[in-house]
Design a protein around this motif. Sequence first.
Motif, PDB file in Angstrom:
ATOM      1  N   SER A   1      19.514 -13.987 -18.020  1.00 47.50           N
ATOM      2  CA  SER A   1      18.901 -12.827 -19.004  1.00 47.50           C
ATOM      3  C   SER A   1      18.806 -13.502 -20.993  1.00 47.50           C
TER       4      SER A   1
ATOM      5  N   PHE B   1      28.424 -11.844 -16.790  1.00 47.65           N
ATOM      6  CA  PHE B   1      29.810 -11.939 -16.412  1.00 47.65           C
ATOM      7  C   PHE B   1      29.584 -13.651 -16.985  1.00 47.65           C
ATOM      8  N   LYS B   2      29.065 -13.910 -18.017  1.00 47.80           N
ATOM      9  CA  LYS B   2      29.804 -15.406 -18.576  1.00 47.80           C
ATOM     10  C   LYS B   2      30.201 -15.080 -19.660  1.00 47.80           C
TER      11      LYS B   2
ATOM     12  N   MET C   1      23.322  -7.425 -16.073  1.00 48.23           N
ATOM     13  CA  MET C   1      23.894  -7.244 -15.552  1.00 48.23           C
ATOM     14  C   MET C   1      25.001  -8.019 -14.917  1.00 48.23           C
ATOM     15  N   LEU C   2      24.186  -9.325 -14.736  1.00 46.99           N
ATOM     16  CA  LEU C   2      23.944 -10.840 -14.405  1.00 46.99           C
ATOM     17  C   LEU C   2      25.113 -11.101 -15.262  1.00 46.99           C
ATOM     18  N   GLY C   3      23.882 -11.116 -16.592  1.00 49.72           N
ATOM     19  CA  GLY C   3      24.922 -11.992 -17.941  1.00 49.72           C
ATOM     20  C   GLY C   3      25.930 -11.574 -18.146  1.00 49.72           C
TER      21      GLY C   3
ATOM     22  N   LEU D   1      22.456 -17.962 -12.097  1.00 49.41           N
ATOM     23  CA  LEU D   1      21.257 -16.201 -12.630  1.00 49.41           C
ATOM     24  C   LEU D   1      22.626 -15.779 -13.372  1.00 49.41           C
ATOM     25  N   THR D   2      23.304 -15.805 -14.179  1.00 47.49           N
ATOM     26  CA  THR D   2      24.424 -15.304 -15.301  1.00 47.49           C
ATOM     27  C   THR D   2      23.284 -15.938 -16.544  1.00 47.49           C
TER      28      THR D   2
ATOM     29  N   LEU E   1      25.889 -19.178  -9.256  1.00 50.29           N
ATOM     30  CA  LEU E   1      26.281 -18.000 -10.038  1.00 50.29           C
ATOM     31  C   LEU E   1      25.819 -18.681 -12.273  1.00 50.29           C
ATOM     32  N   GLN E   2      26.303 -19.512 -12.034  1.00 55.20           N
ATOM     33  CA  GLN E   2      26.015 -19.874 -13.215  1.00 55.20           C
ATOM     34  C   GLN E   2      24.654 -20.283 -13.590  1.00 55.20           C
TER      35      GLN E   2
ATOM     36  N   ALA F   1      18.720  -6.486 -13.608  1.00 56.29           N
ATOM     37  CA  ALA F   1      19.396  -7.403 -12.609  1.00 56.29           C
ATOM     38  C   ALA F   1      20.547  -8.391 -14.046  1.00 56.29           C
ATOM     39  N   CYS F   2      19.034  -9.272 -14.501  1.00 53.72           N
ATOM     40  CA  CYS F   2      19.562 -10.185 -15.020  1.00 53.72           C
ATOM     41  C   CYS F   2      20.082  -9.479 -16.728  1.00 53.72           C
TER      42      CYS F   2
END
Length: 481
Positions: free
Chosen positions: A214, A444-445, A440-442, A210-211, A207-208, A437-438
Amino acid sequence: MDLQQEKNKRQLLNWYNLAFMAFATVWGFGNAVNGYVYFNGVQVIFSWILMFALYFIPYALMVGELGSTFQDAGGGVSSWIEGTMTAKLAYYAGWTYWVVHMPYIASKATGGLKALSWVVFQNSSFYDNMDIRLIQMVTLVVFLFFAWVASRGLNPLKTLATLAGSSMFVMGLLYIVMMIAAPAINPTAHYQTIDWSWNNLIPKFDLQYLTSLSILVFAVGGCEKISPYVNKMKNPAKEFPRGMIFLAVMVVFSAIMGTIALGMMFDVNDVNAHFDSYVANGAYWAFQRLGEYYHLGNTFVVIYALCNLIGQLSVLVISIDAPLRMLLDSEISREFVPHGLLKKNDKGAYVNGIWLIVAIVSPLIILPMFGIGNVTAVLRFLTQLNAVCMPLRYLWVFLAYIALKSQQHRYQSDYQFIKSQGLGKIAGYWCFLVTAACCMLGMFKGSPFEIGLNILTPIVLVGLGVILPKIAEKQKAANTL
């Protein structure tokens, strides 16, 4: 051939001219530092190669086809959306392109103060140990002052920004050369040993990881700025893709060599243990240590900090003024924004537009001090927020390309990235989905407070662009009564 034809021929660009122009636009030393810090040192090499092969090259080539198709349109992405879709969607594209600069403006005010502290004190401790409330209030004052400068129509800073940007670009390349050469110049100095084992080079896809993607998307974006030059090439169909591939090779080379240079200098375990500090100070520490290797003290870091100070503050003014003019000078946008925003002062500045920027950016400067503990964390947070917001503008590039391929029989272009309609649409959807996707995932960091701001900020910024046309529509209705 007459003299005018000969002159026009000489003014045409070669593929290498375009590649070098785009390189200066797309790449910077800070991208290499962020990649090294966010992606566990040399492991970022694998991610850089994937990002350029699967995202950047098709992205750049799509921009080439759009620029070639709409060669007489001066509005960039907005013109592409208007040409392939509708005027209202073109307004939303223009609005998005403008409004995502708001976190960027906040980060420039903060980054300018950081650079000033390095110029004066030549270390990170003074700024990093200051109370976050004091720093953020000083940052707000700096931002308000430069908003006033922008409202006065004072644009000599554009020249300073160009000079500072060029010098920063050159210093980034010099850092790589001088760091690689350092062991031969000063063999007794301490250098890190890079672990080149396969296990150390392949990242852990958790997860780290993927987030953080971005950050890479943010780093390689912006090549749509070169689209006006596509039709100024001698043979766009052949030379544009050649120039873009050469651009990708140069950027990959700079990313890899920059990563190796940083790997020789910084222990990745220390980077991970002091993550926020490296995000805030990594580039300065790199030049400071380079000076130590060459027995020149803080010479390099002071030069770098001065260039960065001038660049940050001049780009701050330009980012307030230029994107606003692009938005409000557009005939497309004028139809959908309230009349009050179109008001100019005696200096020709959109004064109410600048007030709107003040209203948006000020909370982005003030709010972090209520939920973020220190100033280095603020710099890291703003980097992440920019990586979430800025790539949103690229989504419109890919939507325009998908729309173009969906009706490609209507358009004529000197250059086509993909001739097949189906494959072209697949490429457009791929880049759109990767970007979305990048982003949106970014979001949650970071801490829960930071995640909340990461999610709310783009929603509020884009949502404001939905509200303004409704206000403009009510104004028009009231005027017709």
